[in-house]
Design a protein around this motif. Sequence first.
Motif, PDB file in Angstrom:
ATOM      1  N   PRO A  99       0.950  -1.350   0.028  1.00 21.62           N
ATOM      2  CA  PRO A  99       0.435   0.220   0.167  1.00 21.62           C
ATOM      3  C   PRO A  99       1.281   1.473   0.098  1.00 21.62           C
ATOM      4  N   ALA A 100       2.259   1.386   0.601  1.00 19.22           N
ATOM      5  CA  ALA A 100       3.066   2.584   1.205  1.00 19.22           C
ATOM      6  C   ALA A 100       2.620   2.986  -0.355  1.00 19.22           C
ATOM      7  N   PRO A 101       3.346   2.755  -1.774  1.00 24.14           N
ATOM      8  CA  PRO A 101       3.695   3.133  -3.012  1.00 24.14           C
ATOM      9  C   PRO A 101       2.475   3.634  -3.600  1.00 24.14           C
ATOM     10  N   SER A 102       1.483   3.355  -3.595  1.00 29.51           N
ATOM     11  CA  SER A 102       0.119   3.549  -4.173  1.00 29.51           C
ATOM     12  C   SER A 102      -0.185   5.184  -3.505  1.00 29.51           C
ATOM     13  N   LEU A 103      -0.033   4.760  -2.404  1.00 29.24           N
ATOM     14  CA  LEU A 103      -1.208   5.429  -1.256  1.00 29.24           C
ATOM     15  C   LEU A 103      -0.231   6.987  -1.001  1.00 29.24           C
ATOM     16  N   ALA A 104       1.462   7.443  -1.556  1.00 28.54           N
ATOM     17  CA  ALA A 104       2.314   7.623  -1.245  1.00 28.54           C
ATOM     18  C   ALA A 104       2.555   8.790  -2.228  1.00 28.54           C
ATOM     19  N   GLN A 105       1.750   8.185  -3.651  1.00 29.75           N
ATOM     20  CA  GLN A 105       2.121   9.004  -4.802  1.00 29.75           C
ATOM     21  C   GLN A 105       1.366  10.234  -4.982  1.00 29.75           C
ATOM     22  N   PRO A 106       0.316  10.150  -4.731  1.00 29.52           N
ATOM     23  CA  PRO A 106      -0.495  11.228  -4.508  1.00 29.52           C
ATOM     24  C   PRO A 106       0.087  12.208  -3.943  1.00 29.52           C
ATOM     25  N   LEU A 107       0.211  11.837  -2.774  1.00 25.70           N
ATOM     26  CA  LEU A 107       0.895  12.872  -1.452  1.00 25.70           C
ATOM     27  C   LEU A 107       2.208  13.176  -2.129  1.00 25.70           C
ATOM     28  N   LEU A 108       3.149  13.153  -2.853  1.00 25.89           N
ATOM     29  CA  LEU A 108       4.395  13.265  -3.116  1.00 25.89           C
ATOM     30  C   LEU A 108       3.895  13.982  -4.788  1.00 25.89           C
ATOM     31  N   ASP A 109       2.893  13.845  -5.394  1.00 22.76           N
ATOM     32  CA  ASP A 109       3.098  15.018  -6.287  1.00 22.76           C
ATOM     33  C   ASP A 109       2.492  16.169  -6.214  1.00 22.76           C
ATOM     34  N   ALA A 110       1.706  16.278  -5.367  1.00 26.46           N
ATOM     35  CA  ALA A 110       0.987  16.893  -4.338  1.00 26.46           C
ATOM     36  C   ALA A 110       2.195  18.156  -3.994  1.00 26.46           C
ATOM     37  N   LEU A 111       3.010  17.441  -3.544  1.00 28.15           N
ATOM     38  CA  LEU A 111       3.848  18.229  -2.657  1.00 28.15           C
ATOM     39  C   LEU A 111       5.224  18.516  -3.696  1.00 28.15           C
ATOM     40  N   SER A 112       5.221  18.427  -4.690  1.00 29.54           N
ATOM     41  CA  SER A 112       6.115  17.766  -5.774  1.00 29.54           C
ATOM     42  C   SER A 112       5.903  19.316  -6.311  1.00 29.54           C
ATOM     43  N   LYS A 147       3.515  17.547   6.763  1.00 33.38           N
ATOM     44  CA  LYS A 147       2.642  17.012   6.788  1.00 33.38           C
ATOM     45  C   LYS A 147       2.182  16.242   5.746  1.00 33.38           C
ATOM     46  N   ALA A 148       2.551  16.076   5.062  1.00 34.37           N
ATOM     47  CA  ALA A 148       2.289  14.962   3.658  1.00 34.37           C
ATOM     48  C   ALA A 148       3.246  13.619   4.494  1.00 34.37           C
ATOM     49  N   ALA A 149       3.973  13.722   5.198  1.00 38.23           N
ATOM     50  CA  ALA A 149       4.677  12.612   5.982  1.00 38.23           C
ATOM     51  C   ALA A 149       3.322  12.578   6.346  1.00 38.23           C
ATOM     52  N   GLY A 150       2.514  12.939   7.771  1.00 39.77           N
ATOM     53  CA  GLY A 150       1.125  12.540   8.744  1.00 39.77           C
ATOM     54  C   GLY A 150       0.252  12.103   7.310  1.00 39.77           C
ATOM     55  N   SER A 151      -0.834  12.884   6.435  1.00 39.45           N
ATOM     56  CA  SER A 151      -1.267  12.726   5.922  1.00 39.45           C
ATOM     57  C   SER A 151      -0.613  10.988   5.643  1.00 39.45           C
ATOM     58  N   LEU A 152       0.879  10.511   4.783  1.00 38.30           N
ATOM     59  CA  LEU A 152       0.286   9.011   4.263  1.00 38.30           C
ATOM     60  C   LEU A 152      -0.417   8.573   5.550  1.00 38.30           C
ATOM     61  N   VAL A 153       0.792   8.638   6.379  1.00 43.86           N
ATOM     62  CA  VAL A 153       0.450   7.667   7.964  1.00 43.86           C
ATOM     63  C   VAL A 153      -1.142   7.567   8.020  1.00 43.86           C
ATOM     64  N   ALA A 154      -1.855   7.878   7.918  1.00 44.14           N
ATOM     65  CA  ALA A 154      -3.676   8.335   7.945  1.00 44.14           C
ATOM     66  C   ALA A 154      -3.791   7.335   7.500  1.00 44.14           C
ATOM     67  N   ARG A 155      -3.303   7.666   6.437  1.00 45.94           N
ATOM     68  CA  ARG A 155      -3.810   6.822   4.463  1.00 45.94           C
ATOM     69  C   ARG A 155      -3.300   5.422   4.331  1.00 45.94           C
ATOM     70  N   LEU A 156      -2.123   5.177   5.844  1.00 51.59           N
ATOM     71  CA  LEU A 156      -2.052   3.614   5.878  1.00 51.59           C
ATOM     72  C   LEU A 156      -3.025   2.676   7.166  1.00 51.59           C
ATOM     73  N   HIS A 157      -2.821   3.834   7.947  1.00 54.24           N
ATOM     74  CA  HIS A 157      -3.303   3.258   9.001  1.00 54.24           C
ATOM     75  C   HIS A 157      -5.466   3.076   8.484  1.00 54.24           C
ATOM     76  N   ALA A 158      -5.321   3.742   7.495  1.00 53.90           N
ATOM     77  CA  ALA A 158      -7.129   3.850   6.950  1.00 53.90           C
ATOM     78  C   ALA A 158      -7.044   2.587   5.995  1.00 53.90           C
ATOM     79  N   ALA A 159      -5.797   1.791   5.617  1.00 53.68           N
ATOM     80  CA  ALA A 159      -5.783   1.132   4.681  1.00 53.68           C
ATOM     81  C   ALA A 159      -6.456  -0.624   4.968  1.00 53.68           C
TER      82      ALA A 159
END
Length: 266
Positions: A94-107, A254-266
């Motif tokens: 899950p980590a790569p797919s959940l992280a990608q939109p967050l990294l895209d938004a951050l970038s 903030k992006a890292a925190g959002s990823l943690v939340a998404r991983l916990h909800a997955a």
Amino acid sequence: MRKNQANSPSEEVVPDKNFVASLQKGLDVLTCFGRQHSRLTVSEVGRLTQSSPASARRSLLTLQTLGYLDSDGKRFWMLPKALLVAHAYLASRPAPSLAQPLLDALSERTRESASLAMLQGDDAIIIARSTARRSLSTGLGIGSRLPAYCAALGRVLLAGLPPEEAARRVRAMTRPRLSARTVTDAGEVLALIARCREEGYASNDGELELGVRSMAVPVFDRSGQVMAAMSIAVRAERMTLAEVRETFLPPLRKAAGSLVARLHAA
């Protein structure tokens, strides 16, 4: 920061009767190719994998027969079929797919490149990445490996280990000077890791490549242990390291925190 449980190669359990040594050798050969080693001879593969030329040759020819490698009779190189191995990981975790939109938004927001990495042996391996319009000359991509002792991502991951484990690993690593600014002394590296453990982030100022500054923060799993690190990289002429910290540390956290939340909800 809590510990990161990724194992170093030296800590692997002694193989039992179910361990297939030939499979290990084949995977070692497959993963020794890279940007700096795109076409390799049998002897070069043997050196990189610390195996005999005969063993390396058998693995290379097997992988060629299976369609993972090609050869001109002297050198070997990767074929697209090898991407199936990476795709299996990226599609199943899950980590790569959940992280990608967050990294895209951050970038997109910062107009800088952002990455997510996990600890693999002595390296931080990138598992997701978004490249900004201002491309960096490092040419990093998914699967790229950065030496943990001098990369911001790597220092965050090492800081997630118990202090005694981080110290053992750092002292056992080869620590070449990649630029005039690279910190290679084990004591100095450990001091930077300890600082990261205390402050919750790590930075890099031209240690991997002159003219590139980066900052990284931890990503925690459900138990509060460091499972990954997220970073942002900036050209040095754009801002000082202090300006990088002031400008990019809050959105990075903030992006890292959002990823943690998404991983916990997955």
